[in-house]
Design a protein around this motif. Structure first.
Motif, PDB file in Angstrom:
ATOM      1  N   LYS A 192      16.490  32.770 -25.367  1.00 36.17           N
ATOM      2  CA  LYS A 192      16.869  32.084 -26.595  1.00 36.17           C
ATOM      3  C   LYS A 192      17.329  30.681 -26.220  1.00 36.17           C
ATOM      4  O   LYS A 192      18.304  30.497 -25.492  1.00 36.17           O
TER       5      LYS A 192
ATOM      6  N   ASP B 173      19.790  25.951 -30.331  1.00 37.44           N
ATOM      7  CA  ASP B 173      19.220  25.192 -31.440  1.00 37.44           C
ATOM      8  C   ASP B 173      19.293  23.692 -31.181  1.00 37.44           C
ATOM      9  O   ASP B 173      20.347  23.157 -30.830  1.00 37.44           O
ATOM     10  N   GLY B 174      18.161  23.044 -31.366  1.00 32.69           N
ATOM     11  CA  GLY B 174      18.111  21.586 -31.282  1.00 32.69           C
ATOM     12  C   GLY B 174      17.905  21.015 -29.900  1.00 32.69           C
ATOM     13  O   GLY B 174      17.617  19.811 -29.765  1.00 32.69           O
TER      14      GLY B 174
ATOM     15  N   THR C 221      25.965  22.302 -31.092  1.00 32.77           N
ATOM     16  CA  THR C 221      25.739  21.357 -32.184  1.00 32.77           C
ATOM     17  C   THR C 221      26.314  19.992 -31.823  1.00 32.77           C
ATOM     18  O   THR C 221      25.657  18.952 -31.998  1.00 32.77           O
TER      19      THR C 221
END
Length: 231
Positions: A94, A97-98, A211
């Motif tokens: 995995k 994100d981003g 993030t």
């Protein structure tokens, strides 16, 4: 520490892999647990997270010594080989994100490298499948005699990149990795993916999650001053 002019401009960003590029540490811990169960040796998976960044061979030796008092009784290279096979069998990668898009853009401004305590087959499989064409240099556990927390992995990376220590910044998520980077004279940003942030007192800066890391990297420029980031 980093002056925004001339040869002191930031030229490279160096990444740890597990816990920074991919969410994989739970699979490393599970794979080691499976092999230790097979050989009948008890272990605490939390030790894997605490010692993240070290070479696998060193982690295995530590776990065996802690559990039995004599790691020399065991065939450590064989245990590591079995662990690699087990990791590859159970892992479900995995990517945070981003990060893929972020690094594709970051590559336009900086040379990028990976410095990982994981074994070469695992590192290359992950990097080539999840971040193809992104990294100029890769350093694995098999490329150095002394792994993290010694400075050797990061010293090798800056040598391969052809830069000085003040021309790179490191992104780490393991205390031993932060220690390694600082011993090599590098600016180090820590992201506490699996451990409490109070474990990262040696880092120049702590970023709370991925993030925020993507935001930080998206704005990173060659004029970045590590010393000013502490103010």
């Amino acid at each position: 520490m980093l002056a925004p002019n001339g040869d002191d401009l930031l030229k490279a960003v160096i990444f740890d892999m597990d816990g920074v590029l991919v969410d994989s540490m739970s699979y490393h811990a599970e794979a080691v647990q499976h092999i230790f169960d097979e050989i009948g040796v008890e272990m605490d998976k939390q030790d894997i997270f605490e010692r993240e960044g070290e070479r696998t061979v060193d982690i295995v030796a530590f776990l065996l010594e802690k559990a039995t008092g004599d790691a020399s009784k065991y065939d450590i290279p064989n245990i590591v080989e079995r662990y690699i096979a087990e990791f590859n069998r159970i892992v479900e990668l995995k990517v945070f994100d981003g990060m893929q898009e972020c690094l594709s853009n970051l590559k336009q401004r900086f040379d990028l490298a990976v410095v990982s305590g994981s074994d070469r087959p695992i590192v290359y499989d992950i990097v080539q499948s999840q971040y193809p064409g992104i990294f100029r240099e890769i350093v694995t556990a098999d490329d150095v005699q002394r792994g993290k927390p010694d400075p050797d992995p990061y010293l090798k990376a800056i040598e391969m990149l052809g830069i000085s220590s003040h021309e790179a910044i490191v992104i780490e998520n393991a205390p031993m990795g932060v220690e390694s980077a600082k011993k090599a004279g590098l600016c180090c940003v820590a992201i506490p993916t699996y451990l409490d942030s109070n474990k990262f007192h040696q880092a120049d800066m702590i970023i709370e999650d991925h993030t925020r890391l993507v935001e930080f990297l998206s704005k990173l420029e060659p004029s970045y001053n590590c010393l000013q980031s502490k103010l």
